[in-house]
Scaffold this active site. Structure first.
Site, PDB file in Angstrom:
ATOM      1  N   GLY A 233      45.548  38.086  53.992  1.00 44.59           N
ATOM      2  CA  GLY A 233      45.074  36.994  53.158  1.00 44.59           C
ATOM      3  C   GLY A 233      43.674  36.516  53.515  1.00 44.59           C
ATOM      4  O   GLY A 233      43.261  35.435  53.078  1.00 44.59           O
TER       5      GLY A 233
ATOM      6  N   ALA B  16      31.763  47.350  50.264  1.00 49.23           N
ATOM      7  CA  ALA B  16      32.603  48.514  49.987  1.00 49.23           C
ATOM      8  C   ALA B  16      31.872  49.527  49.122  1.00 49.23           C
ATOM      9  O   ALA B  16      31.092  49.178  48.246  1.00 49.23           O
ATOM     10  CB  ALA B  16      33.883  48.073  49.291  1.00 49.23           C
TER      11      ALA B  16
ATOM     12  N   HIS C 251      40.454  43.451  43.914  1.00 52.69           N
ATOM     13  CA  HIS C 251      39.769  42.292  44.485  1.00 52.69           C
ATOM     14  C   HIS C 251      38.899  41.596  43.434  1.00 52.69           C
ATOM     15  O   HIS C 251      38.900  40.382  43.334  1.00 52.69           O
ATOM     16  CB  HIS C 251      38.913  42.704  45.689  1.00 52.69           C
TER      17      HIS C 251
ATOM     18  N   ARG D 190      40.727  39.441  40.875  1.00 54.95           N
ATOM     19  CA  ARG D 190      41.214  38.139  41.326  1.00 54.95           C
ATOM     20  C   ARG D 190      40.112  37.074  41.290  1.00 54.95           C
ATOM     21  O   ARG D 190      40.394  35.886  41.185  1.00 54.95           O
ATOM     22  CB  ARG D 190      41.781  38.256  42.755  1.00 54.95           C
TER      23      ARG D 190
END
Lengths: 167, 167, 167
Positions: free
Chosen positions: B14, B36, B50, B53
């Site tokens: 988290g 990344a 990711h 979200r």
């Protein structure tokens, strides 16, 4: 009284002993819900060692897959679930939808009238594993721990046998 | 106001959600600095998940190698760097001097006028890996985390989605 | 004054630096009890790096196996043991009974008149290792940490170079 505690930590960090003490703190007799399956000698030995440490205050129930049902069926006594990561392993081996099962679990926890203490493992603090299954497992374990922590009243990280309060 | 936060923890603990909440707590719009690189499908899927979200309060910048420059260029907005261990991986693959780059990073952090929240991974709490490269990587990740923690105003360990205050 | 501190944590989490600072806080000269054996170049380099960081306040003793005797022999000065997991490795390689040796260690710690700070490693927060020896080792390391933590006055988890108080 409904009260949910998640005890997480590394292997041999004293999670089970902390969880047993907290469970019996709610009263006895308590129900021990084992998710372990004795698939090999190493696991059978570990299960036997854990059982030997527990006393007569415990009634043991074995449920490798349908954990929500085992929790619901034992309401009225304090429950110890040992452990969530083995349950996750069982679900994945049986090709069940672990995400849906985790939702069933957290919904079940919200409906209990007696306490539930759940033991889990932290498996995501090492180097990225080589094989994809291990990576999927540690991702799933982390997400499951987050989901259970969200509905828990207390979250404890076991370190060297000691409880570190996280929530 | 300059404020540096390091959010570290295991995989799926988290960290990113905690870091996003802390970053937006400083105001919006915020800048998401992604280190990344989508080198394979598994990573591409993780990046997409990711991004999905995150909401419209975020402007996304992608910078696999020159992280200090990306931080300097986005000053004036709250920044989230996700994550340092991927940056370290990129540096090592590109055969850059990660120790010198980490010094550039901490020097850059000291010069910011807006907050920076940095996500990192704890990778050194498992068994010693068999291969030497993995051992070098986990050594480097631990040392980088120490260097960033030294200049950070807050250090948070994410456990099961919850923030544990370390500094 | 007898005082026992266990400093545990992942690799490169700053355990040794924290432990050195705490040991010298009890006064100098202090005794550094090294359990490391320079079996290969990588380990020799690590030992040399650790020694280079320590100053002239330290007297160094090397004892790969009979740690309780080394502790007893150096009573009267603050001691730093670095580290327990290497000691455990040495015991297992020499086919000693590590459980009996751990009992000797904790009994020895209880008899000291000067402080002892012990460094250990957390190795059980990753994925279950493939080979049985690694599993036995991480089980043993966890149990040893629990035994030492039980008799310790303080237990510290090192995270990114920072001390997190566990006991």
């Amino acid at each position: 009284m409904r009260h949910t505690i998640l005890v997480t930590g590394g292997v041999r960090s004293g999670k089970s002993a902390i969880a047993e003490e907290r469970t019996l703190g709610f009263g006895a007799p308590a129900t021990y819900i084992a998710t372990a399956q004795a698939l090999d000698d190493e696991m059978a030995e570990r299960i036997a060692r854990h059982q030997a440490r527990r006393g007569p205050e415990w009634r043991t129930v074995s449920e490798p897959l349908d954990l929500p049902a085992a929790i619901a069926a034992s309401d009225g006594t304090p429950r110890l679930v040992d452990c969530l990561t083995l349950w996750l392993t069982n679900l994945m081996l049986a090709e069940r939808d672990w995400r849906a099962e985790t939702e069933r679990l957290t919904a079940t926890l919200a409906r209990q009238s007696a306490p539930v203490v759940l033991v889990s493992n932290e498996v995501g603090l090492g180097i990225v594993p080589d094989n994809a299954l291990a990576r999927r497992f540690r991702d799933a374990a982390g997400l499951m721990n987050q989901d259970v922590a969200k509905v828990a009243d207390e979250v404890i990280l076991a370190v060297a046998g000691l409880p570190l309060k996280v929530k």
